[in-house]
Motif scaffolding. Structure first.
Motif, short mmCIF file in Angstrom:
data_model
loop_
_atom_site.label_atom_id
_atom_site.label_comp_id
_atom_site.label_asym_id
_atom_site.label_seq_id
_atom_site.Cartn_x
_atom_site.Cartn_y
_atom_site.Cartn_z
N VAL A 101 1.03 -0.86 -0.12
CA VAL A 101 0.15 0.13 -0.12
C VAL A 101 0.60 1.25 0.15
O VAL A 101 2.06 1.69 1.43
CB VAL A 101 -1.03 0.32 1.10
CG1 VAL A 101 -2.07 1.22 0.93
CG2 VAL A 101 -1.72 -1.41 1.35
N ILE A 126 -1.95 -1.76 -2.93
CA ILE A 126 -2.79 -0.64 -3.79
C ILE A 126 -2.48 0.83 -3.37
O ILE A 126 -2.07 0.56 -2.66
CB ILE A 126 -3.90 -0.98 -1.91
CG1 ILE A 126 -4.90 -2.88 -2.64
CG2 ILE A 126 -4.70 -0.08 -2.03
CD1 ILE A 126 -4.62 -3.33 -1.57
N ALA A 142 -7.04 4.63 -3.11
CA ALA A 142 -7.64 4.15 -3.45
C ALA A 142 -9.00 4.62 -2.58
O ALA A 142 -8.72 5.04 -1.47
CB ALA A 142 -7.33 2.92 -3.91
N GLU A 153 -12.12 -0.10 -3.79
CA GLU A 153 -10.93 -0.45 -4.03
C GLU A 153 -10.40 -1.23 -3.02
O GLU A 153 -9.69 -1.82 -3.56
CB GLU A 153 -11.34 0.68 -5.03
CG GLU A 153 -11.05 1.42 -6.00
CD GLU A 153 -10.22 2.70 -6.97
OE1 GLU A 153 -10.23 2.54 -7.49
OE2 GLU A 153 -10.19 3.34 -5.84
N ILE A 154 -10.17 -0.71 -1.77
CA ILE A 154 -9.31 -1.11 -0.92
C ILE A 154 -9.84 -2.73 -0.87
O ILE A 154 -9.09 -3.83 -0.51
CB ILE A 154 -9.33 -0.35 0.03
CG1 ILE A 154 -7.69 0.61 0.18
CG2 ILE A 154 -8.78 -1.36 1.52
CD1 ILE A 154 -8.59 2.00 0.59
N ALA A 157 -9.45 -5.00 -3.92
CA ALA A 157 -7.85 -6.08 -4.11
C ALA A 157 -7.89 -6.45 -2.84
O ALA A 157 -7.13 -7.71 -3.07
CB ALA A 157 -7.30 -4.18 -4.21
N PRO A 213 -3.72 -1.85 -9.68
CA PRO A 213 -4.64 -0.76 -10.27
C PRO A 213 -5.16 -1.03 -10.99
O PRO A 213 -4.42 -1.29 -12.68
CB PRO A 213 -4.35 0.27 -9.89
CG PRO A 213 -3.10 0.01 -8.99
CD PRO A 213 -2.58 -1.46 -9.06
#
Length: 219
Positions: free
Chosen positions: A85, A106, A110, A114-115, A118, A130
């Motif tokens: 991240v 990530i 985001a 989205e997190i 993923a 991404p």
């Protein structure tokens, strides 16, 4: 059977750790979320929690230099999915993280969805990157060669290399890993040979190049 997922969040910003915790909690069936604010604490959590299902790792935190932190954690627990991240979400950084064994990447920009998406992808066995980012190919031949060499290291050799980068002596590494000093010497010799260098110092310098922010010249 475990009652739910166990996660480790490694990030030095409490607010962002809170955001990641909220995202993970929304997945459901979560048994434990461990948090670390520096790399030493992150390593200790990964060592102590062998049943951890996924690690979320910030590249820029006290005690770790960029992708070298990823390399060290991969050596400790090669089977555990590790998702980087980072605010450094340029294609070169993402590609290098995935090449070095990350199961996902990530961006810190985001959204919560989205997190969560993923993390769920990685838990399902996929690689998460991404959307809409062209990762391209490695343009730096030196870095490309280094990544290929690092990929040949065994997990234990990777872990020893990470400890060399922390400045530990063979005796200290042997103690940490509960093996003989002779075993560590053999690992170091193999590491130097695979990396194509003559000394521990050169190996650490080489590792620092992959740890550097690609936007800055490696020095």
């Amino acid at each position: 059977m475990p009652s739910g997922y166990s996660f480790v969040i490694a990030d030095d910003h409490p607010l962002f750790r809170g955001a990641l915790r909220e995202a993970l909690a929304g997945i459901g069936n979560v048994a434990a979320i461990h948090e670390a604010g520096d790399f030493e604490s992150a390593k200790a959590l990964v060592v102590a929690n062998e049943d951890v299902d996924l690690v979320l790792l910030d590249l820029s935190m006290p005690g770790a230099s960029g992708l070298s932190g990823l390399i060290s954690l991969r050596g400790i627990h090669p089977a555990v999915p590790l998702v980087v991240v980072s605010a450094h979400d340029d294609p070169a950084t993402i590609r290098r993280a995935l090449d070095l064994g990350a199961s996902g990447f990530i961006s810190k920009s985001a959204s919560m969805e989205e997190i969560r998406g993923a993390v769920q992808s990685v838990l399902a066995g996929d690689i998460a990157a991404p959307v809409g980012v062209d990762l391209g190919v490695e343009r730096d031949p030196e870095i490309s060669d280094l990544i290929k060499r690092l990929q040949t290291l065994t997990p234990q050799q990777t872990r020893v290399l990470g400890m060399l980068a922390e400045g530990l002596l063979n005796k200290q590494i042997a103690y940490e890993l509960s093996v003989s000093e002779a075993t560590i010497k053999a690992h170091v010799s193999a590491i130097l040979q695979k990396l194509g260098v003559d000394s521990r110092t050169q190996a650490v310098i080489l590792l620092s190049k992959i740890g550097s922010d690609p936007l800055r010249p490696a020095g």
